[in-house]
Design a protein around this motif. Structure first.
Motif, PDB file in Angstrom:
ATOM      1  N   TYR A  63       0.684  -1.338  -0.079  1.00  9.48           N
ATOM      2  CA  TYR A  63      -0.053  -0.064  -0.224  1.00  9.48           C
ATOM      3  C   TYR A  63       0.840   1.270   0.079  1.00  9.48           C
ATOM      4  O   TYR A  63       1.724   1.208   0.739  1.00  9.48           O
ATOM      5  N   ASN A  64       0.437   2.235  -0.838  1.00  7.70           N
ATOM      6  CA  ASN A  64       1.034   3.693  -0.763  1.00  7.70           C
ATOM      7  C   ASN A  64       0.271   4.430   0.180  1.00  7.70           C
ATOM      8  O   ASN A  64      -0.881   5.154  -0.491  1.00  7.70           O
ATOM      9  N   ILE A  65       0.900   4.757   1.214  1.00  8.67           N
ATOM     10  CA  ILE A  65      -0.038   5.681   2.173  1.00  8.67           C
ATOM     11  C   ILE A  65      -0.025   7.206   1.716  1.00  8.67           C
ATOM     12  O   ILE A  65      -1.062   7.778   1.967  1.00  8.67           O
ATOM     13  N   THR A  77      -2.125 -20.428 -10.203  1.00  7.96           N
ATOM     14  CA  THR A  77      -2.029 -19.399 -10.795  1.00  7.96           C
ATOM     15  C   THR A  77      -1.738 -18.248  -9.887  1.00  7.96           C
ATOM     16  O   THR A  77      -2.732 -17.950  -9.237  1.00  7.96           O
ATOM     17  N   TYR A  78      -0.483 -17.633  -9.861  1.00 10.49           N
ATOM     18  CA  TYR A  78      -0.291 -16.537  -9.067  1.00 10.49           C
ATOM     19  C   TYR A  78      -0.436 -15.390  -9.843  1.00 10.49           C
ATOM     20  O   TYR A  78       0.108 -15.343 -11.018  1.00 10.49           O
ATOM     21  N   VAL A  79      -1.113 -14.326  -9.321  1.00 12.13           N
ATOM     22  CA  VAL A  79      -1.650 -13.073  -9.778  1.00 12.13           C
ATOM     23  C   VAL A  79      -0.752 -11.821  -9.066  1.00 12.13           C
ATOM     24  O   VAL A  79      -0.888 -11.891  -7.921  1.00 12.13           O
ATOM     25  N   ILE A  80      -0.231 -10.863  -9.742  1.00  9.99           N
ATOM     26  CA  ILE A  80      -0.092  -9.634  -9.022  1.00  9.99           C
ATOM     27  C   ILE A  80      -0.702  -8.756 -10.174  1.00  9.99           C
ATOM     28  O   ILE A  80      -0.388  -8.407 -11.151  1.00  9.99           O
ATOM     29  N   TYR A 129       0.130  -2.583  -5.492  1.00  6.46           N
ATOM     30  CA  TYR A 129      -0.237  -3.809  -6.080  1.00  6.46           C
ATOM     31  C   TYR A 129      -0.950  -4.859  -4.774  1.00  6.46           C
ATOM     32  O   TYR A 129      -0.512  -4.667  -3.823  1.00  6.46           O
ATOM     33  N   SER A 130      -1.768  -5.839  -5.666  1.00  3.03           N
ATOM     34  CA  SER A 130      -2.121  -6.949  -4.516  1.00  3.03           C
ATOM     35  C   SER A 130      -1.951  -8.384  -5.327  1.00  3.03           C
ATOM     36  O   SER A 130      -1.662  -8.242  -6.772  1.00  3.03           O
TER      37      SER A 130
END
Ligand SMILES: *[C@@H]1O[C@H](CO)[C@@H](O)[C@H](O)[C@H]1NC(C)=O
Ligand SMILES: *[C@@H]1O[C@H](CO)[C@@H](O)[C@H](O)[C@H]1NC(C)=O
Ligand SMILES: *[C@@H]1O[C@H](CO)[C@@H](O)[C@H](O)[C@H]1NC(C)=O
Ligand SMILES: *[C@@H]1O[C@H](CO)[C@@H](O)[C@H](O)[C@H]1NC(C)=O
Ligand SMILES: *[C@@H]1O[C@H](CO)[C@@H](O)[C@H](O)[C@H]1NC(C)=O
Ligand SMILES: *[C@@H]1O[C@H](CO)[C@@H](O)[C@H](O)[C@H]1NC(C)=O
Ligand SMILES: *[C@@H]1O[C@H](CO)[C@@H](O)[C@H](O)[C@H]1NC(C)=O
Ligand SMILES: *[C@@H]1O[C@H](CO)[C@@H](O)[C@H](O)[C@H]1NC(C)=O
Ligand SMILES: *[C@@H]1O[C@H](CO)[C@@H](O)[C@H](O)[C@H]1NC(C)=O
Ligand SMILES: *[C@@H]1O[C@H](CO)[C@@H](O)[C@H](O)[C@H]1NC(C)=O
Ligand SMILES: *[C@@H]1O[C@H](CO)[C@@H](O)[C@H](O)[C@H]1NC(C)=O
Ligand SMILES: *[C@@H]1O[C@H](CO)[C@@H](O)[C@H](O)[C@H]1NC(C)=O
Length: 274
Positions: free
Chosen positions: A63-65, A193-196, A72-73
């Motif tokens: 997270y970008n405070i 399957t890994y997702v970003i 990203y998640s």
């Protein structure tokens, strides 16, 4: 026996608290080979969030405070159907280490934890930031449609997983990518399957400058097939209804330019770049 009880008691106390963390140490399992992207995507004020709901971890978010949006998640793709949550949650841990690590609604926090909405909104976006947008709505990075249980779907309804996304794109080409392209691409994936999925910060903001409006939304995935490793990627400008498919190496090169902080590496080296 007493010693065991004491340990259990201490770990229970510990579980209720969030740690001040500088990595995804509690949730490496959401990254292929436990390898998160390298540090070239780190914002100035980062928060590493292991997304925790109803006593389980479901995915990871950087997270970008400052921009009050996720970078990203990262999650594992397990598509399914089910209900869409009507309520949104926030992350108490962004107020400090004495607050729960579990995502909760604003009203639960203000009612039971003696905090004001203003305290909650200091380090993160809140519901009111998203209620008066024009041409933009809440865009999931990790979408509920990629999960097959109530709790895992519910866990995507936290504002730390959300960016202001072009309405047309969100319901149009990006939705097609999530629903159709992903289904097609993962046909020969075995195991996981890994997702970003991430968002490039833009030069526009909403809610009196509180929340950044990303310039691009991007996604990448990696899996094993019966014969080889496989990876793919996509990117979209956040003011058009078009998704461009590209390979992982092309996306990384693209993000390297867009973020401008050095060579971006999203996945472990075993995921093919072309
Ligand atoms: C929380 O998880 C438990 C089992 O782990 C389940 O029975 C319950 O329905 C879940 N609660 C919610 C609100 O989904
Ligand atoms: C974080 O947000 C700030 C403010 O919107 C922005 O300037 C910065 O580029 C963002 N950083 C990243 C890595 O997204
Ligand atoms: C969706 O919600 C309705 C009632 O709100 C419930 O009857 C139904 O079982 C839910 N569906 C799923 C898949 O959970
Ligand atoms: C609630 O918070 C306020 C302000 O932070 C503080 O003055 C007050 O003592 C707190 N009340 C309780 C019951 O903790
Ligand atoms: C909603 O947005 C409009 C402009 O788009 C602005 O004039 C109005 O003050 C905003 N209302 C609230 C409650 O923020
Ligand atoms: C999912 O949630 C809905 C609505 O809250 C509920 O009716 C349903 O029983 C839940 N399903 C499961 C499998 O927990
Ligand atoms: C699915 O992918 C194959 C190539 O892997 C492509 O030929 C086909 O057109 C795709 N189908 C859809 C519906 O996108
Ligand atoms: C992978 O190989 C196994 C064993 O040969 C086979 O049962 C399975 O259907 C294959 N999976 C795919 C997606 O091709
Ligand atoms: C699937 O994943 C499990 C655990 O990560 C691993 O032990 C197994 O070898 C994998 N299977 C294949 C066919 O890659
Ligand atoms: C959203 O995308 C549509 C379709 O391309 C475009 O017409 C519109 O101007 C965009 N709106 C915003 C706020 O970016
Ligand atoms: C990255 O992708 C976007 C969207 O397709 C495109 O507009 C941009 O030119 C690309 N940038 C680079 C450096 O490849
Ligand atoms: C990120 O990864 C790339 C590719 O592996 C590498 O060239 C670069 O030096 C790395 N940067 C950092 C900060 O780790």
């Amino acid at each position: 026996m007493l010693w065991l009880l004491l340990q259990v008691w201490i770990s229970c106390l510990w579980m209720g608290r969030s740690e001040v963390v500088t990595s995804f140490a509690s949730c490496p399992q959401f990254f292929y080979q436990n390898t998160p992207p390298n540090n070239t995507l780190l914002p100035q004020s980062p928060a590493w969030i292991c997304q925790y709901y109803n006593k389980s971890y479901y995915y990871a978010t950087l997270y970008n405070i400052t921009g009050r949006i996720p970078v990203y998640s990262a999650y594992i793709y397990q598509p399914g159907t089910g209900n869409r949550s009507q309520t949104w949650m926030v992350e108490p841990q962004l107020m400090g280490p004495t607050y729960p690590m579990e995502m909760l609604t604003e009203s639960t926090l203000t009612t039971y934890y003696n905090v004001t909405l203003q305290q909650i909104s200091q380090n993160q976006a809140v519901n009111s930031d998203y209620t008066n947008l024009t041409g933009l709505n809440r865009g999931h990075l990790n979408p509920n449609g990629h999960h097959n249980t109530n709790d895992s779907r519910m866990a995507t309804f936290t504002l730390t997983n959300i960016v202001p996304q072009n309405i047309t794109l969100n319901g149009g080409a990006w939705n097609d990518y999530e629903q159709k392209t992903m289904k097609n691409k993962t046909q020969n994936c075995i195991n996981k399957t890994y997702v970003i999925t991430g968002a490039v910060p833009g030069n526009r903001s909403v809610s009196n400058g509180r929340v950044n409006v990303p310039s691009h939304i991007w996604s990448s995935a990696c899996c094993r097939t019966n014969t080889t490793m496989k990876a793919w990627a996509a990117i979209a400008l956040n003011n058009q209804n078009r998704v461009t498919l590209l390979n992982l190496g092309q996306l990384e090169a693209n993000l390297t330019q867009l973020y401008g902080k050095g060579n971006v590496s999203l996945f472990h080296k075993d995921c093919p770049r072309k």
